[in-house]
Design a protein around this motif. Structure first.
Motif, PDB file in Angstrom:
ATOM      1  N   THR A 177       6.082  13.700   4.327  1.00  0.00           N
ATOM      2  CA  THR A 177       7.341  13.851   5.057  1.00  0.00           C
ATOM      3  C   THR A 177       8.389  12.834   4.618  1.00  0.00           C
ATOM      4  O   THR A 177       9.411  12.682   5.280  1.00  0.00           O
ATOM      5  CB  THR A 177       7.096  13.685   6.564  1.00  0.00           C
ATOM      6  OG1 THR A 177       6.416  12.440   6.775  1.00  0.00           O
ATOM      7  CG2 THR A 177       6.267  14.815   7.111  1.00  0.00           C
ATOM      8  N   ALA A 187       1.341   3.906  -3.196  1.00  0.00           N
ATOM      9  CA  ALA A 187       0.988   5.316  -2.973  1.00  0.00           C
ATOM     10  C   ALA A 187       2.204   6.207  -3.212  1.00  0.00           C
ATOM     11  O   ALA A 187       2.104   7.267  -3.848  1.00  0.00           O
ATOM     12  CB  ALA A 187       0.461   5.498  -1.553  1.00  0.00           C
ATOM     13  N   LEU A 201      -6.944   3.019   1.640  1.00  0.00           N
ATOM     14  CA  LEU A 201      -5.584   3.445   1.314  1.00  0.00           C
ATOM     15  C   LEU A 201      -5.222   4.826   1.852  1.00  0.00           C
ATOM     16  O   LEU A 201      -4.061   5.211   1.808  1.00  0.00           O
ATOM     17  CB  LEU A 201      -5.393   3.462  -0.211  1.00  0.00           C
ATOM     18  CG  LEU A 201      -5.707   2.149  -0.937  1.00  0.00           C
ATOM     19  CD1 LEU A 201      -5.728   2.380  -2.433  1.00  0.00           C
ATOM     20  CD2 LEU A 201      -4.701   1.089  -0.594  1.00  0.00           C
ATOM     21  N   VAL A 207      -8.271  10.232  -4.935  1.00  0.00           N
ATOM     22  CA  VAL A 207      -8.655   8.871  -4.528  1.00  0.00           C
ATOM     23  C   VAL A 207     -10.009   8.903  -3.822  1.00  0.00           C
ATOM     24  O   VAL A 207     -10.857   8.034  -4.038  1.00  0.00           O
ATOM     25  CB  VAL A 207      -7.575   8.254  -3.620  1.00  0.00           C
ATOM     26  CG1 VAL A 207      -8.024   6.909  -3.067  1.00  0.00           C
ATOM     27  CG2 VAL A 207      -6.278   8.067  -4.386  1.00  0.00           C
ATOM     28  N   PHE A 223     -10.501   5.040  -0.681  1.00  0.00           N
ATOM     29  CA  PHE A 223      -9.907   6.036   0.217  1.00  0.00           C
ATOM     30  C   PHE A 223      -9.889   5.513   1.653  1.00  0.00           C
ATOM     31  O   PHE A 223      -8.917   5.696   2.385  1.00  0.00           O
ATOM     32  CB  PHE A 223     -10.694   7.353   0.148  1.00  0.00           C
ATOM     33  CG  PHE A 223     -10.189   8.391   1.101  1.00  0.00           C
ATOM     34  CD1 PHE A 223      -8.997   9.041   0.857  1.00  0.00           C
ATOM     35  CD2 PHE A 223     -10.881   8.688   2.257  1.00  0.00           C
ATOM     36  CE1 PHE A 223      -8.506   9.978   1.756  1.00  0.00           C
ATOM     37  CE2 PHE A 223     -10.409   9.625   3.150  1.00  0.00           C
ATOM     38  CZ  PHE A 223      -9.212  10.271   2.897  1.00  0.00           C
ATOM     39  N   GLY A 247       0.821  -1.217   0.000  1.00  0.00           N
ATOM     40  CA  GLY A 247       0.000   0.000   0.000  1.00  0.00           C
ATOM     41  C   GLY A 247       0.847   1.255   0.000  1.00  0.00           C
ATOM     42  O   GLY A 247       0.634   2.178  -0.787  1.00  0.00           O
ATOM     43  N   MET A 248       1.842   1.275   0.883  1.00  0.00           N
ATOM     44  CA  MET A 248       2.725   2.443   0.975  1.00  0.00           C
ATOM     45  C   MET A 248       3.550   2.596  -0.306  1.00  0.00           C
ATOM     46  O   MET A 248       3.746   3.711  -0.800  1.00  0.00           O
ATOM     47  CB  MET A 248       3.649   2.269   2.185  1.00  0.00           C
ATOM     48  CG  MET A 248       4.508   3.466   2.480  1.00  0.00           C
ATOM     49  SD  MET A 248       3.505   4.839   3.062  1.00  0.00           S
ATOM     50  CE  MET A 248       4.780   5.974   3.524  1.00  0.00           C
ATOM     51  N   PHE A 274      -3.579  16.511  -3.698  1.00  0.00           N
ATOM     52  CA  PHE A 274      -4.266  16.183  -4.959  1.00  0.00           C
ATOM     53  C   PHE A 274      -4.573  14.694  -5.007  1.00  0.00           C
ATOM     54  O   PHE A 274      -5.688  14.280  -5.350  1.00  0.00           O
ATOM     55  CB  PHE A 274      -3.375  16.597  -6.145  1.00  0.00           C
ATOM     56  CG  PHE A 274      -3.780  15.992  -7.464  1.00  0.00           C
ATOM     57  CD1 PHE A 274      -4.862  16.491  -8.173  1.00  0.00           C
ATOM     58  CD2 PHE A 274      -3.092  14.902  -7.986  1.00  0.00           C
ATOM     59  CE1 PHE A 274      -5.238  15.923  -9.383  1.00  0.00           C
ATOM     60  CE2 PHE A 274      -3.458  14.326  -9.195  1.00  0.00           C
ATOM     61  CZ  PHE A 274      -4.543  14.847  -9.889  1.00  0.00           C
ATOM     62  N   THR A 275      -3.585  13.866  -4.638  1.00  0.00           N
ATOM     63  CA  THR A 275      -3.776  12.419  -4.674  1.00  0.00           C
ATOM     64  C   THR A 275      -4.873  11.997  -3.695  1.00  0.00           C
ATOM     65  O   THR A 275      -5.735  11.186  -4.022  1.00  0.00           O
ATOM     66  CB  THR A 275      -2.454  11.708  -4.301  1.00  0.00           C
ATOM     67  OG1 THR A 275      -1.418  12.249  -5.107  1.00  0.00           O
ATOM     68  CG2 THR A 275      -2.542  10.230  -4.525  1.00  0.00           C
ATOM     69  N   GLU A 276      -4.831  12.585  -2.507  1.00  0.00           N
ATOM     70  CA  GLU A 276      -5.814  12.227  -1.482  1.00  0.00           C
ATOM     71  C   GLU A 276      -7.232  12.582  -1.953  1.00  0.00           C
ATOM     72  O   GLU A 276      -8.151  11.766  -1.861  1.00  0.00           O
ATOM     73  CB  GLU A 276      -5.468  12.969  -0.190  1.00  0.00           C
ATOM     74  CG  GLU A 276      -6.246  12.465   1.000  1.00  0.00           C
ATOM     75  CD  GLU A 276      -5.643  12.892   2.334  1.00  0.00           C
ATOM     76  OE1 GLU A 276      -4.561  13.501   2.328  1.00  0.00           O
ATOM     77  OE2 GLU A 276      -6.252  12.607   3.354  1.00  0.00           O
ATOM     78  N   ILE A 298      -4.797   6.041   4.666  1.00  0.00           N
ATOM     79  CA  ILE A 298      -3.908   6.101   5.818  1.00  0.00           C
ATOM     80  C   ILE A 298      -2.451   6.328   5.418  1.00  0.00           C
ATOM     81  O   ILE A 298      -1.665   6.903   6.165  1.00  0.00           O
ATOM     82  CB  ILE A 298      -4.042   4.808   6.657  1.00  0.00           C
ATOM     83  CG1 ILE A 298      -3.357   4.933   8.009  1.00  0.00           C
ATOM     84  CG2 ILE A 298      -3.512   3.595   5.920  1.00  0.00           C
ATOM     85  CD1 ILE A 298      -4.152   5.710   8.998  1.00  0.00           C
ATOM     86  N   TYR A 299      -2.075   5.907   4.214  1.00  0.00           N
ATOM     87  CA  TYR A 299      -0.667   6.004   3.819  1.00  0.00           C
ATOM     88  C   TYR A 299      -0.281   7.392   3.321  1.00  0.00           C
ATOM     89  O   TYR A 299       0.879   7.759   3.340  1.00  0.00           O
ATOM     90  CB  TYR A 299      -0.352   4.987   2.700  1.00  0.00           C
ATOM     91  CG  TYR A 299      -0.707   3.582   3.072  1.00  0.00           C
ATOM     92  CD1 TYR A 299       0.034   2.898   4.026  1.00  0.00           C
ATOM     93  CD2 TYR A 299      -1.782   2.930   2.501  1.00  0.00           C
ATOM     94  CE1 TYR A 299      -0.298   1.612   4.397  1.00  0.00           C
ATOM     95  CE2 TYR A 299      -2.118   1.650   2.859  1.00  0.00           C
ATOM     96  CZ  TYR A 299      -1.374   0.998   3.803  1.00  0.00           C
ATOM     97  OH  TYR A 299      -1.701  -0.271   4.170  1.00  0.00           O
ATOM     98  N   LEU A 300      -1.290   8.129   2.837  1.00  0.00           N
ATOM     99  CA  LEU A 300      -0.958   9.359   2.119  1.00  0.00           C
ATOM    100  C   LEU A 300      -0.312  10.450   2.980  1.00  0.00           C
ATOM    101  O   LEU A 300       0.674  11.042   2.546  1.00  0.00           O
ATOM    102  CB  LEU A 300      -2.200   9.894   1.399  1.00  0.00           C
ATOM    103  CG  LEU A 300      -2.626   8.998   0.228  1.00  0.00           C
ATOM    104  CD1 LEU A 300      -4.006   9.387  -0.279  1.00  0.00           C
ATOM    105  CD2 LEU A 300      -1.611   9.086  -0.892  1.00  0.00           C
ATOM    106  N   PRO A 301      -0.812  10.740   4.189  1.00  0.00           N
ATOM    107  CA  PRO A 301      -0.176  11.830   4.960  1.00  0.00           C
ATOM    108  C   PRO A 301       1.287  11.551   5.267  1.00  0.00           C
ATOM    109  O   PRO A 301       2.089  12.477   5.380  1.00  0.00           O
ATOM    110  CB  PRO A 301      -0.998  11.877   6.248  1.00  0.00           C
ATOM    111  CG  PRO A 301      -2.256  11.189   5.946  1.00  0.00           C
ATOM    112  CD  PRO A 301      -1.949  10.174   4.919  1.00  0.00           C
ATOM    113  N   LEU A 302       1.640  10.278   5.395  1.00  0.00           N
ATOM    114  CA  LEU A 302       3.029   9.943   5.720  1.00  0.00           C
ATOM    115  C   LEU A 302       3.983  10.269   4.576  1.00  0.00           C
ATOM    116  O   LEU A 302       5.170  10.469   4.782  1.00  0.00           O
ATOM    117  CB  LEU A 302       3.146   8.444   6.035  1.00  0.00           C
ATOM    118  CG  LEU A 302       2.426   7.959   7.290  1.00  0.00           C
ATOM    119  CD1 LEU A 302       2.443   6.449   7.354  1.00  0.00           C
ATOM    120  CD2 LEU A 302       3.088   8.524   8.524  1.00  0.00           C
TER     121      LEU A 302
END
Lengths: 176, 193
Positions: free
Chosen positions: B112, B44, B103, B92, B100, B40-41, B87-89, B105-109
């Motif tokens: 950084t 993404a 998946l 999706v 959403f 998943g990570m 944009f991706t968040e 959960i992976y986007l904010p990480l």
């Protein structure tokens, strides 16, 4: 080794990805749940030592990830339950959401580069391909949703000692 | 055509983002406890690196370079990456709410994740054309995902192994990561042939 143990050691068997969720509302025969897991690392039990704990933990983010289940088990508000999805569902979801748009964008960009060879046109073609891919992803996702492949299932009620997302391979430790 | 294939093989294997350039090590150790979270990570991050690199190339070529604003490159790229993640968040979420939920959960990480900024800065330094830059970013992120999945598989098996107590958990993980980096060093021989 017993037949059960042999089955547990079978790495190719489809496994369930488990997670813990809270029941936040019950509407008739439908229960609404919010996931307890707040980071993608799946280690909420060690959150005091976790550098990622500030990310994605807001109430609004959890609310956005709220999902519903058929309340056949008679769940009540405030209960913690273990829910699961098939392991390959996550891979299918990832491929649908990300691989389809990327593939169409790269193919259209490569074709534009081969035909014209100018950066501006390649960029426009890639953007067009990305939009086309997102449309295809939407169709594919709705097909998966219709078949129920993206829906989490209720597995069991969680006891108080349960932590979110443990290693759930259910396999015994290697014998010494 | 051959130069693009060589560029992609080099970015994915020879100069792997994690094991050769040592970028994205936080997610490498943090999200590889299970194969499914690694997949998943990885997917993404692949999407975000490719999209943000396309945007970064455009910003560099049409804004920073013509107006001699090179000193703002890092700040601008961070802004572009944050926008790409948003944009991706949103995309999706719009494309499929169930996706959403699964998946998101992976986007904010990823915002950084230094691998995203690292790849963007590398492709600017390389003075590549748009298509070469995009393929370089895509191949780099495929290399990132590949290593994440391999390492997650190893860690799932390590969780079942009888490891001495002092080495259990992250210590044996670091040792395995070192061995994996040594194995990937084998690909560096390809660049001389």
């Amino acid at each position: 080794m017993t037949a059960t143990e042999e089955n547990r050691m079978d790495f190719s068997a489809p496994a369930m990805v488990e997670g813990i969720a809270h029941v936040v509302a019950v509407e008739g025969s439908v229960a609404w749940l919010e996931p307890e897991q707040t980071t993608s690392c799946g280690r909420c039990a060690s959150s005091s030592a976790c550098g990622a704990k500030g990310i994605g933990t807001t109430a609004s983010r959890l609310e956005a990830r709220r999902f519903s289940l058929d309340n056949q088990a008679g769940l009540a508000v405030g209960e913690r339950v273990v829910v699961g999805i098939r392991e390959n569902a996550l891979v299918k979801a990832s491929l649908t959401a990300y691989a389809i748009p990327l593939t169409t964008a790269l193919i259209s960009g490569a074709m534009a580069q081969w035909a014209e060879g100018r950066d501006g046109i390649t960029m426009a073609a890639m953007f067009g391909g990305l939009l086309l891919g997102l449309g295809l992803a939407r169709l594919s996702a709705s097909r998966l949703s219709t078949r129920g492949e993206l829906a989490p299932r209720f597995l069991r009620r969680a006891d108080t000692a349960s932590v979110c997302h443990p290693v759930t391979l259910n396999m015994p430790k290697a014998e010494k | 055509m051959k130069e693009y294939i060589l560029l992609m093989v080099s970015a994915a294997l020879v100069n792997n983002v994690i094991l050769a350039r040592f970028l994205g090590l936080c997610s490498f150790m943090g999200v590889t406890t299970r194969i499914d979270t690694a997949v998943g990570m990885g997917m993404a991050t692949t999407f975000v690196i490719t999209v943000s690199s396309m945007a970064d190339w455009a910003v560099q070529a049409y804004l920073l370079e013509p107006y001699h604003l090179g000193y703002l490159r890092t700040v601008t790229f961070i802004l572009v990456i944050a926008a790409a993640v948003q944009f991706t968040e949103l995309t999706v979420k719009k494309v499929s709410p169930p996706l959403f939920q699964m998946l998101g959960i992976y986007l904010p990480l990823i915002t950084t994740n230094c691998a995203v900024l690292g790849v963007a800065l590398l492709l600017v330094e390389g003075n590549m054309s748009f298509i070469a830059a995009t393929l370089f970013a895509f191949a780099s992120s495929i290399g990132y995902s590949l290593v994440m999945v391999i390492f997650a598989g190893l860690r799932e098996r390590l969780a079942l192994a009888d490891v001495p107590r002092l080495f259990a958990g992250p210590p044996i993980g670091f040792i395995v990561a070192g061995l994996l980096a040594l194995a990937f060093m084998g690909f560096s021989g390809m660049s001389t042939n």
